[in-house]
Design a protein around this motif. Structure first.
Motif, mmCIF file in Angstrom:
data_model
loop_
_atom_site.group_PDB
_atom_site.id
_atom_site.type_symbol
_atom_site.label_atom_id
_atom_site.label_comp_id
_atom_site.label_asym_id
_atom_site.label_seq_id
_atom_site.Cartn_x
_atom_site.Cartn_y
_atom_site.Cartn_z
ATOM 1 N N LEU A 148 26.213 46.478 40.124
ATOM 2 C CA LEU A 148 25.300 46.880 39.055
ATOM 3 C C LEU A 148 24.745 45.679 38.287
ATOM 4 O O LEU A 148 23.931 45.839 37.376
ATOM 5 C CB LEU A 148 26.033 47.810 38.072
ATOM 6 C CG LEU A 148 26.479 49.161 38.640
ATOM 7 C CD1 LEU A 148 27.429 49.858 37.666
ATOM 8 C CD2 LEU A 148 25.278 50.041 38.947
ATOM 9 N N GLU A 149 25.212 44.483 38.656
ATOM 10 C CA GLU A 149 24.821 43.225 38.021
ATOM 11 C C GLU A 149 25.121 43.228 36.526
ATOM 12 O O GLU A 149 24.352 42.726 35.697
ATOM 13 C CB GLU A 149 23.347 42.893 38.301
ATOM 14 C CG GLU A 149 23.072 42.725 39.787
ATOM 15 C CD GLU A 149 21.697 42.162 40.115
ATOM 16 O OE1 GLU A 149 20.920 41.900 39.169
ATOM 17 O OE2 GLU A 149 21.417 41.958 41.312
ATOM 18 N N ARG A 150 26.264 43.799 36.181
ATOM 19 C CA ARG A 150 26.751 43.724 34.815
ATOM 20 C C ARG A 150 27.505 42.418 34.634
ATOM 21 O O ARG A 150 28.191 41.955 35.548
ATOM 22 C CB ARG A 150 27.678 44.903 34.512
ATOM 23 C CG ARG A 150 26.953 46.244 34.460
ATOM 24 C CD ARG A 150 27.908 47.382 34.201
ATOM 25 N NE ARG A 150 27.212 48.658 34.094
ATOM 26 C CZ ARG A 150 27.812 49.838 34.077
ATOM 27 N NH1 ARG A 150 29.146 49.904 34.151
ATOM 28 N NH2 ARG A 150 27.118 50.951 33.986
ATOM 29 N N LEU A 151 27.388 41.814 33.453
ATOM 30 C CA LEU A 151 28.005 40.525 33.199
ATOM 31 C C LEU A 151 29.496 40.554 33.520
ATOM 32 O O LEU A 151 30.234 41.404 33.016
ATOM 33 C CB LEU A 151 27.805 40.116 31.734
ATOM 34 C CG LEU A 151 28.361 38.742 31.345
ATOM 35 C CD1 LEU A 151 27.687 37.630 32.154
ATOM 36 C CD2 LEU A 151 28.186 38.495 29.844
ATOM 37 N N SER A 152 29.929 39.641 34.380
ATOM 38 C CA SER A 152 31.317 39.579 34.827
ATOM 39 C C SER A 152 31.784 38.126 34.865
ATOM 40 O O SER A 152 30.972 37.200 34.884
ATOM 41 C CB SER A 152 31.472 40.201 36.223
ATOM 42 O OG SER A 152 31.010 41.543 36.237
ATOM 43 N N TYR A 153 33.105 37.948 34.905
ATOM 44 C CA TYR A 153 33.706 36.613 34.853
ATOM 45 C C TYR A 153 34.681 36.427 36.009
ATOM 46 O O TYR A 153 35.453 37.330 36.334
ATOM 47 C CB TYR A 153 34.443 36.420 33.531
ATOM 48 C CG TYR A 153 33.537 36.392 32.322
ATOM 49 C CD1 TYR A 153 33.256 35.188 31.668
ATOM 50 C CD2 TYR A 153 32.945 37.553 31.835
ATOM 51 C CE1 TYR A 153 32.418 35.154 30.562
ATOM 52 C CE2 TYR A 153 32.095 37.525 30.738
ATOM 53 C CZ TYR A 153 31.840 36.322 30.106
ATOM 54 O OH TYR A 153 31.012 36.294 29.010
ATOM 55 N N LEU A 154 34.638 35.244 36.614
ATOM 56 C CA LEU A 154 35.555 34.896 37.685
ATOM 57 C C LEU A 154 36.288 33.610 37.345
ATOM 58 O O LEU A 154 35.719 32.702 36.725
ATOM 59 C CB LEU A 154 34.808 34.690 39.006
ATOM 60 C CG LEU A 154 34.183 35.900 39.693
ATOM 61 C CD1 LEU A 154 33.385 35.434 40.915
ATOM 62 C CD2 LEU A 154 35.238 36.901 40.104
ATOM 63 N N THR A 155 37.545 33.531 37.763
ATOM 64 C CA THR A 155 38.305 32.286 37.681
ATOM 65 C C THR A 155 38.551 31.802 39.103
ATOM 66 O O THR A 155 39.028 32.562 39.948
ATOM 67 C CB THR A 155 39.645 32.490 36.959
ATOM 68 O OG1 THR A 155 39.392 32.898 35.608
ATOM 69 C CG2 THR A 155 40.455 31.197 36.943
ATOM 70 N N ILE A 156 38.214 30.549 39.350
ATOM 71 C CA ILE A 156 38.397 29.936 40.661
ATOM 72 C C ILE A 156 39.499 28.896 40.527
ATOM 73 O O ILE A 156 39.336 27.897 39.819
ATOM 74 C CB ILE A 156 37.099 29.249 41.159
ATOM 75 C CG1 ILE A 156 35.873 30.117 40.865
ATOM 76 C CG2 ILE A 156 37.228 28.871 42.621
ATOM 77 C CD1 ILE A 156 35.879 31.463 41.505
ATOM 78 N N ALA A 157 40.615 29.121 41.200
ATOM 79 C CA ALA A 157 41.772 28.233 41.069
ATOM 80 C C ALA A 157 42.017 27.463 42.364
ATOM 81 O O ALA A 157 41.978 28.035 43.450
ATOM 82 C CB ALA A 157 43.023 29.035 40.703
ATOM 83 N N CYS A 158 42.245 26.167 42.221
ATOM 84 C CA CYS A 158 42.568 25.324 43.367
ATOM 85 C C CYS A 158 43.201 24.037 42.849
ATOM 86 O O CYS A 158 42.837 23.558 41.768
ATOM 87 C CB CYS A 158 41.316 25.003 44.182
ATOM 88 S SG CYS A 158 41.623 24.078 45.712
ATOM 89 N N ALA A 159 44.147 23.489 43.596
ATOM 90 C CA ALA A 159 44.770 22.232 43.200
ATOM 91 C C ALA A 159 43.755 21.089 43.237
ATOM 92 O O ALA A 159 43.874 20.108 42.498
ATOM 93 C CB ALA A 159 45.958 21.923 44.117
ATOM 94 N N ASP A 160 42.750 21.211 44.087
ATOM 95 C CA ASP A 160 41.682 20.229 44.199
ATOM 96 C C ASP A 160 40.509 20.698 43.333
ATOM 97 O O ASP A 160 39.804 21.654 43.680
ATOM 98 C CB ASP A 160 41.259 20.099 45.663
ATOM 99 C CG ASP A 160 40.240 18.984 45.890
ATOM 100 O OD1 ASP A 160 39.403 18.737 44.993
ATOM 101 O OD2 ASP A 160 40.261 18.364 46.970
ATOM 102 N N GLU A 161 40.310 20.042 42.213
ATOM 103 C CA GLU A 161 39.286 20.459 41.251
ATOM 104 C C GLU A 161 37.894 20.454 41.858
ATOM 105 O O GLU A 161 37.067 21.328 41.571
ATOM 106 C CB GLU A 161 39.320 19.540 40.030
ATOM 107 C CG GLU A 161 38.337 19.925 38.944
ATOM 108 C CD GLU A 161 38.444 19.019 37.726
ATOM 109 O OE1 GLU A 161 37.385 18.662 37.175
ATOM 110 O OE2 GLU A 161 39.574 18.673 37.324
#
Length: 333
Positions: A148-161
């Motif tokens: 629906l293209e509603r504002l959403s947030y993601l966290t991307i985690a990795c040891a290599d920034e």
């Protein structure tokens, strides 16, 4: 890291479809492995997934679709897995290409049953992928709201920034905000645990508990999550950040949450088996409850996880939800 990386998504469900939508807005070519050959034929003709998020229309010139997993692995540098954890190994059984030199990001919220490990650990131990090449994509973010293209947030985690930033850059858009983290173990365990707590929330709702109890349940759940993650992998983290608390809340309260739906059905009187048969999507929390319970039992910390224990008793010991939650209420504060 220059973003000339080639991306491939593995999984034809709602979250896999949402990830392809996000990537295809920033990339000219996205690989997409789907087991369902009918879905691929439908996509090529009608430009949308017939089974999940069917309102999303794709630019087919940007997609490389295949039901051959080796074809998409060969054509991709970054592999994003969105296959339910219970079926991951069965999907990988046809793999005849080494993953050692690939960058693997998990968008899976669960434990791999065959190894009892979170997905990142499983890829490291079973496929010899270095931890610096393994990452996690977590919410709070429901696939339906991405559609629906509603504002959403993601966290991307990795040891290599640098790798975390590269993935974050190709997922962000006007309606997707991204941030990076180095807590790959903690965020992945949080993504797994929140599904168990969502089942608990659903059971409580189905039993007739109100908002007052739900607020106490969630308050206790985030503290229980912190104890669990600190016991498994202790490092400095703010459990109130969106990757932990935010993802817990949206999964436990949202109408789109399949784990809450499963719990709600059980609370209303469905057997576990009948509830799972009626749902047409996998509720990861069902498998996660067993793995989390066994891990805490092994570590002799089971007394520290009363909510997980309650969900486990309902799902696997076939105990009466009403009686189990009556006892649980006495352990919460």
């Amino acid at each position: 890291m220059e973003n000339k990386l080639r991306f491939g998504v593995f999984g034809g469900g709602s979250w896999g479809t949402a990830l392809v939508k996000m990537l295809s807005e920033n990339l000219d070519n996205v690989g997409w492995y789907m087991r369902n050959e009918y879905a691929i034929r439908h996509l090529k003709k009608e430009k949308h997934n017939p089974n999940y998020l069917s309102s999303v229309e794709f630019d087919m010139d940007r997609l490389n679709l295949s039901h051959n997993i080796n074809e998409i692995v060969s054509a991709s540098d970054v592999l994003i897995f969105a296959i339910p954890s219970a079926f991951l190994e069965s999907e990988l059984k046809d793999l005849n290409i080494s993953l050692k030199d690939k960058i693997v990001f998990s968008a899976i919220k669960g434990i791999v049953p065959e190894s009892g490990e979170i997905v990142g650990e499983h890829f490291h131990d079973q496929y010899e992928i270095p931890f610096k090449n393994i990452g996690v994509i977590t919410g709070p973010c429901h696939a339906e709201e991405v559609a629906l293209e509603r504002l959403s947030y993601l966290t991307i985690a990795c040891a290599d920034e640098e790798k975390a930033k590269a993935v974050a850059d190709v997922l962000k858009s006007d309606y997707i905000r991204t941030k990076i983290s180095d807590d790959i173990i903690g965020t992945e365990y949080a993504a797994m645990l929140k599904n168990i707590y969502a089942i608990a929330s659903g059971i409580a709702h189905g039993l007739g508990y109100g908002d007052n109890f739900q607020s106490v349940l969630m308050s206790n759940a985030i503290r229980e999550m912190k104890r669990f993650i600190d016991r498994v992998y202790k490092m400095k983290r703010n459990i109130n950040n969106s990757a932990y608390l935010g993802d817990l809340l949206v999964t436990s309260y949202s109408i789109f949450s399949r784990n809450r739906m499963l719990g709600n059905m059980i609370g209303k009187g469905y057997t576990v088996k009948s509830a799972m048969m009626e749902m047409n999507m996998v509720a990861e929390g069902y498998y996660a409850a067993k793995s989390a319970h066994l891990l805490m039992d092994k570590l002799e910390k089971k007394s520290k996880t009363p909510i997980i224990n309650a969900v486990y008793d309902v799902l696997y010991k076939e105990k009466n939800p009403k009686k189990v939650f009556a006892k649980l209420t006495e352990k919460l504060d």
